[in-house]
Design an enzyme around this catalytic site. Structure first.
Site, PDB file in Angstrom:
ATOM      1  N   TRP A 309      -2.845  -7.656  -2.370  1.00 10.43           N
ATOM      2  CA  TRP A 309      -3.150  -7.567  -0.921  1.00 10.43           C
ATOM      3  C   TRP A 309      -3.557  -6.169  -0.800  1.00 10.43           C
ATOM      4  O   TRP A 309      -4.160  -6.174   0.330  1.00 10.43           O
ATOM      5  CB  TRP A 309      -2.383  -8.169  -0.057  1.00 10.43           C
ATOM      6  CG  TRP A 309      -2.008  -8.343   1.287  1.00 10.43           C
ATOM      7  CD1 TRP A 309      -2.934  -8.543   1.914  1.00 10.43           C
ATOM      8  CD2 TRP A 309      -2.128  -6.590   2.018  1.00 10.43           C
ATOM      9  NE1 TRP A 309      -3.614  -8.483   3.028  1.00 10.43           N
ATOM     10  CE2 TRP A 309      -2.717  -6.708   3.416  1.00 10.43           C
ATOM     11  CE3 TRP A 309      -1.397  -6.056   1.816  1.00 10.43           C
ATOM     12  CZ2 TRP A 309      -2.382  -6.463   4.377  1.00 10.43           C
ATOM     13  CZ3 TRP A 309      -1.237  -4.976   3.458  1.00 10.43           C
ATOM     14  CH2 TRP A 309      -1.433  -5.467   4.481  1.00 10.43           C
ATOM     15  N   HIS A 310      -2.470  -5.009  -0.852  1.00 16.77           N
ATOM     16  CA  HIS A 310      -3.155  -3.911  -0.419  1.00 16.77           C
ATOM     17  C   HIS A 310      -4.515  -3.351  -1.113  1.00 16.77           C
ATOM     18  O   HIS A 310      -5.335  -2.646  -0.338  1.00 16.77           O
ATOM     19  CB  HIS A 310      -1.752  -3.116  -0.602  1.00 16.77           C
ATOM     20  CG  HIS A 310      -0.886  -2.634  -0.391  1.00 16.77           C
ATOM     21  ND1 HIS A 310       0.402  -3.530  -0.353  1.00 16.77           N
ATOM     22  CD2 HIS A 310      -0.851  -1.849   0.903  1.00 16.77           C
ATOM     23  CE1 HIS A 310       1.177  -3.685   1.111  1.00 16.77           C
ATOM     24  NE2 HIS A 310       1.070  -2.738   1.555  1.00 16.77           N
ATOM     25  N   GLY A 311      -4.897  -3.350  -2.184  1.00 14.78           N
ATOM     26  CA  GLY A 311      -6.212  -3.238  -2.867  1.00 14.78           C
ATOM     27  C   GLY A 311      -6.904  -4.020  -3.730  1.00 14.78           C
ATOM     28  O   GLY A 311      -5.989  -4.605  -4.352  1.00 14.78           O
ATOM     29  N   PHE A 454      -6.846  -1.353   4.169  1.00 11.04           N
ATOM     30  CA  PHE A 454      -6.516  -2.543   3.621  1.00 11.04           C
ATOM     31  C   PHE A 454      -6.498  -3.838   4.899  1.00 11.04           C
ATOM     32  O   PHE A 454      -5.693  -4.735   4.322  1.00 11.04           O
ATOM     33  CB  PHE A 454      -4.983  -1.714   3.752  1.00 11.04           C
ATOM     34  CG  PHE A 454      -5.278  -0.845   2.540  1.00 11.04           C
ATOM     35  CD1 PHE A 454      -5.027  -0.603   1.726  1.00 11.04           C
ATOM     36  CD2 PHE A 454      -4.510   0.309   2.807  1.00 11.04           C
ATOM     37  CE1 PHE A 454      -5.163   0.867   0.573  1.00 11.04           C
ATOM     38  CE2 PHE A 454      -3.984   0.877   2.559  1.00 11.04           C
ATOM     39  CZ  PHE A 454      -3.876   1.906   0.739  1.00 11.04           C
TER      40      PHE A 454
END
Length: 454
Positions: A309-311, A454
């Site tokens: 999810w962060h990247g 993000f």
């Protein structure tokens, strides 16, 4: 509009003045229009994406309210824009590497805040379907829940039960203005006077990771630990402060995470609204299915998905995997509970160890690719020599020391309580002067908030 720039301060003053004279019956419509304007300021065409997600969330919530059988389809539909914009190129690049085929990439820019908007919509769909106290809302209220400008771009991530009941009470709250202005000013100072000055040193080191000396790699990693905290907690402080001035209480997002005694506790204090979201909507369903087969696998899977999810990069996946394995190990051995219960020097030892482990893991978070991460690790281990003390490194170390020294005080309830004890007539002029000075400094070197990516 960046919160720390004069353009946003002007926007908020004009918005607040309009809110003060706006008839009560029109206030929510006014706040909604201002929020959509705030979002469109960045890149007007992406307003269509936001509006599409709002419509999807509104229609989906009414569908699942009538029939829970629609929930899976609606959640998938809500996740689709995020998957397309954020992960299509990552998937194509991975397939290209595996097959050797020259697959074309979309190259689409990521709409601001799409991850946070998506999580808000998914929580709304699930809560409407499964909780009796959460009802499907009107289109306007759904739009406000998603687009309320203080939290729109980078959280805190909201649940329907946290915002819907507060919507009728939105107004400019004079009684709350002074303490929340203090919280906003703290956020300004962390962003403009700490995070932004550290950022150039960190950027230089990670962009030339293969040539960094030991000191450069070590100080840059330490600097990023400080930068990422001061940058993201600053946004959260400012978002909570702005909402508080409008009579809305947003949930706390950071609680002195660098005083945690284990990595498990770090995640109970860091980006708390994300951690709770992952716990309620991902970990618990996974754990219910896996606890009899592999009890701690749900922690690992949750953190891997958190990393993704962060990247959209393998560095983030590995970062999540490493953290998940550490947290699973802490749970299996009882380490996190032992560390939390420790007192005196032993507690400080656990805190120091947790901070060291966190510092090593953030290299994967910050590095542009795995090769750069390996180069930074090699530098930190002195494999290329330590070299001379780098220019700018002293500033990074001093700012980090200041942050750690006052870290136990850097909590929203403490800041608001302390500010409430100072007479508003004395506090407000000083706070406004500091805020305006920071805004003028930021205008000369505008830096986006780190989590906007993000």
């Amino acid at each position: 509009m960046l919160f720390q720039l004069p353009s946003f301060l002007i926007f908020f003053v004009v918005f607040a003045a309009g809110l003060l004279v706006m008839p009560r019956a029109l206030r929510l419509n006014y706040v909604l229009l201002a929020s959509l304007f705030f979002y469109a300021w960045w890149y007007p065409p992406f307003l269509a994406v936001l509006l599409g997600l709002i419509l999807l969330g509104w229609a989906g919530s009414h569908l699942v309210a009538r029939d829970r059988g629609w929930l899976a389809l609606c959640v998938v539909a809500g996740l689709t824009p995020l998957l397309v914009f954020k992960y299509t190129d990552f998937i194509l690049a991975t397939l290209g590497d595996l097959t050797g085929l020259p697959l074309a990439h979309l190259g689409w820019p990521l709409p601001l805040g799409i991850s946070f908007v998506t999580f808000s919509i998914v929580s709304m769909l699930i809560d409407v379907a499964k909780r009796r106290d959460v009802k499907a809302a009107s289109l306007r209220d759904t739009a406000l829940f998603v687009s309320f400008f203080p939290h729109l771009i980078a959280g805190p991530i909201l649940r329907p039960a946290q915002l819907f009941p507060q919507l009728p009470n939105i107004r400019f709250d004079w009684a709350a203005f002074a303490p929340h202005l203090a919280l906003f000013t703290v956020g300004m100072l962390k962003k403009v006077m700490i995070a932004d000055p550290i950022a150039p040193f960190v950027d230089r080191a990670f962009s030339a990771a293969d040539t960094t000396s030991g000191w450069e790699a070590a100080v840059a990693t330490l600097g990023f630990v400080t930068q990422i905290y001061c940058d993201f907690s600053a946004y959260s402080d400012m978002a909570i402060a702005l909402a508080g001035m409008l009579g809305v209480a947003l949930p706390e997002n950071f609680r002195s995470p660098y005083r945690a005694t284990s990595i498990t506790e770090v995640w109970q204090r860091w980006h708390m609204t994300l951690s709770l979201w992952l716990r309620d909507y991902l970990f618990r369903p996974l754990h219910a299915r896996l606890q009899h087969v592999a009890r701690y696998l749900s922690i690992v899977l949750t953190m891997v998905l958190s990393g993704l999810w962060h990247g959209a990069a393998w560095t983030f996946v590995i970062w999540g995997l490493v953290l998940g394995c550490i947290m699973a190990l802490e749970g299996m051995t009882g380490y996190s509970r032992t560390a939390r219960m420790a007192k005196g020097p032993a507690r400080w030892g656990f805190i120091a160890l947790a901070l060291v482990v966190w510092t090593f893991t953030v290299v994967l978070f910050r590095a542009p690719d795995l090769g750069a991460a390996i180069d930074i690790y090699a530098g930190m281990l002195g494999l290329r020599g330590w070299g001379d003390w780098p220019a700018g490194a002293t500033q990074v170390v001093v700012l980090t020391a200041v942050v750690l020294l006052f870290h136990h005080l850097d909590q929203v309830p403490r800041i608001l309580a302390a500010a409430a004890r100072v007479p508003a007539a004395l506090a407000v002029p000083v706070l406004l002067a500091i805020t305006i000075a920071c805004a003028l400094i930021a205008a000369g070197r505008p830096e986006s908030f780190y989590y906007f990516d993000f």
